[in-house]
Scaffold this motif. Structure first.
Motif, PDB file in Angstrom:
ATOM      1  N   GLU A  39      51.783  41.373  38.161  1.00  0.00           N
ATOM      2  CA  GLU A  39      52.910  41.986  38.862  1.00  0.00           C
ATOM      3  C   GLU A  39      53.986  42.449  37.885  1.00  0.00           C
ATOM      4  N   LYS A  61      44.491  46.955  37.804  1.00  0.00           N
ATOM      5  CA  LYS A  61      43.373  46.275  38.454  1.00  0.00           C
ATOM      6  C   LYS A  61      42.287  45.924  37.436  1.00  0.00           C
ATOM      7  N   SER A  98      39.893  39.068  53.105  1.00  0.00           N
ATOM      8  CA  SER A  98      40.338  39.711  51.865  1.00  0.00           C
ATOM      9  C   SER A  98      39.425  40.848  51.407  1.00  0.00           C
ATOM     10  N   ILE A 161      46.466  39.762  52.019  1.00  0.00           N
ATOM     11  CA  ILE A 161      46.450  39.540  50.570  1.00  0.00           C
ATOM     12  C   ILE A 161      45.530  40.546  49.887  1.00  0.00           C
ATOM     13  N   VAL A 164      47.404  43.899  49.641  1.00  0.00           N
ATOM     14  CA  VAL A 164      48.444  43.866  48.613  1.00  0.00           C
ATOM     15  C   VAL A 164      47.822  43.871  47.217  1.00  0.00           C
ATOM     16  N   ALA A 165      46.798  43.054  47.026  1.00  0.00           N
ATOM     17  CA  ALA A 165      46.155  42.969  45.712  1.00  0.00           C
ATOM     18  C   ALA A 165      45.544  44.300  45.307  1.00  0.00           C
ATOM     19  N   GLY A 172      46.270  38.560  43.024  1.00  0.00           N
ATOM     20  CA  GLY A 172      46.738  38.015  44.291  1.00  0.00           C
ATOM     21  C   GLY A 172      46.962  36.519  44.294  1.00  0.00           C
ATOM     22  N   LEU A 175      49.995  34.964  45.997  1.00  0.00           N
ATOM     23  CA  LEU A 175      49.965  34.823  47.455  1.00  0.00           C
ATOM     24  C   LEU A 175      48.862  33.873  47.909  1.00  0.00           C
ATOM     25  N   SER A 195      41.692  30.006  44.310  1.00  0.00           N
ATOM     26  CA  SER A 195      42.241  31.361  44.385  1.00  0.00           C
ATOM     27  C   SER A 195      41.472  32.319  43.473  1.00  0.00           C
ATOM     28  N   SER A 199      39.731  35.636  44.487  1.00  0.00           N
ATOM     29  CA  SER A 199      40.237  36.852  43.849  1.00  0.00           C
ATOM     30  C   SER A 199      39.132  37.701  43.258  1.00  0.00           C
ATOM     31  N   THR A 202      37.137  39.802  45.701  1.00  0.00           N
ATOM     32  CA  THR A 202      38.105  40.696  46.334  1.00  0.00           C
ATOM     33  C   THR A 202      38.457  41.848  45.405  1.00  0.00           C
TER      34      THR A 202
END
Length: 276
Positions: A39, A61, A98, A161, A164-165, A172, A175, A195, A199, A202
């Protein structure tokens, strides 16, 4: 529309040492709070290196994906597959939402006008700042929801999530971790490892969706830049991990939140018609 907006930034091509330093700074910030720091990388790609919104998201990404893959072995060493296996339903529940969210978010991003995407990114940065403060200043506990309600909430939260990701190009974890703690009552350490397991697939789905668009060429055009910045991020993350706890959360978290808010303002300004 921003589809097909493959871009080689002039700032990026001439500033590999700066990319290394910026990556290291992002890694340190992320390492100090136990996250990847994507972020914080996104606004640098836009404001410092001059990438357009969609190009910055795709590059972010790609770098986030490398960071997650790199962090996974260390996480699994701390929390074994056996321990995580007892909570496999948590991953399935969140992934049910997700994966769809990642595809939808990437689809929306490539169809947005640049000005709109800048505004969306700025808004999401403000949300990330709020989530950062909330997560690190509030004692999280399980919501203790009934099973069917928790399952539905997990799919809905996972979808959000994932969106947003995909749009921000982040993993992510900021979150996912509080969501896992709140909905399923897992401890922070296990939630952090879980996570990453959520992730990774996703992010791969979002990556697959972005790869169908012409703007994905920005990754090939800036491969050296990506490699250098990822190397800086990896080195910075190691240093940030060593500094974990050195700076009190009462100082660190508000500072990072302010950085995100200032970054959000700068990114939002890119959406103004007067700017090129």
């Amino acid at each position: 529309m921003v589809a097909g907006e493959a871009q080689v930034s002039a700032s990026a091509t001439g500033s590999l040492p700066l990319a290394l330093a910026a990556g290291a700074a992002v890694g340190v910030l992320g390492g100090m709070i136990g996250l990847g720091g994507a972020e914080f990388r996104l606004p640098l790609l836009i404001s410092l290196f001059g990438f357009a919104a969609l190009s910055a998201v795709i590059l972010n990404k790609a770098m986030s994906l490398v960071v997650v893959i790199t962090a996974l072995p260390a996480r699994l060493a701390a929390v074994s597959f056996t321990d995580l296996g007892t909570h496999w339903t948590v991953a399935i529940n969140l992934l049910a939402g997700s994966l769809l969210g990642a595809w939808a978010g990437a689809s929306w991003a490539v169809r947005m006008r640049s000005a709109t995407l800048y505004k969306v990114l700025a808004t999401l940065m403000v949300g990330m700042a709020a989530a950062l403060v909330l997560t690190h200043t509030t004692a999280l506990g399980s919501l203790d929801l009934p099973g069917p309600v928790r399952a539905v909430a997990g799919v809905v939260a996972g979808f959000g999530i994932g969106v947003v990701a995909a749009i921000m190009g982040v993993a992510g974890g900021e979150l996912l971790i509080p969501t896992i703690v709140l909905l399923y009552g897992l401890d922070i350490k296990t939630a952090g490892s879980m996570s990453l397991l959520v992730s990774l697939p996703t992010m791969l789905v979002a990556f697959a969706r972005y790869s169908r668009d012409g703007s994905f060429a920005v990754l090939r055009a800036n491969l050296r830049f990506v490699v250098v910045m990822v190397a800086g991020s990896a080195a910075g993350a190691l240093l940030g991990g060593l500094l974990l706890g050195v700076v009190p959360d009462a100082v660190l978290i508000p500072t990072l939140a302010v950085i995100l808010l200032v970054s959000a303002v700068k990114v939002a300004r890119h959406s103004q018609p007067s700017r090129p």
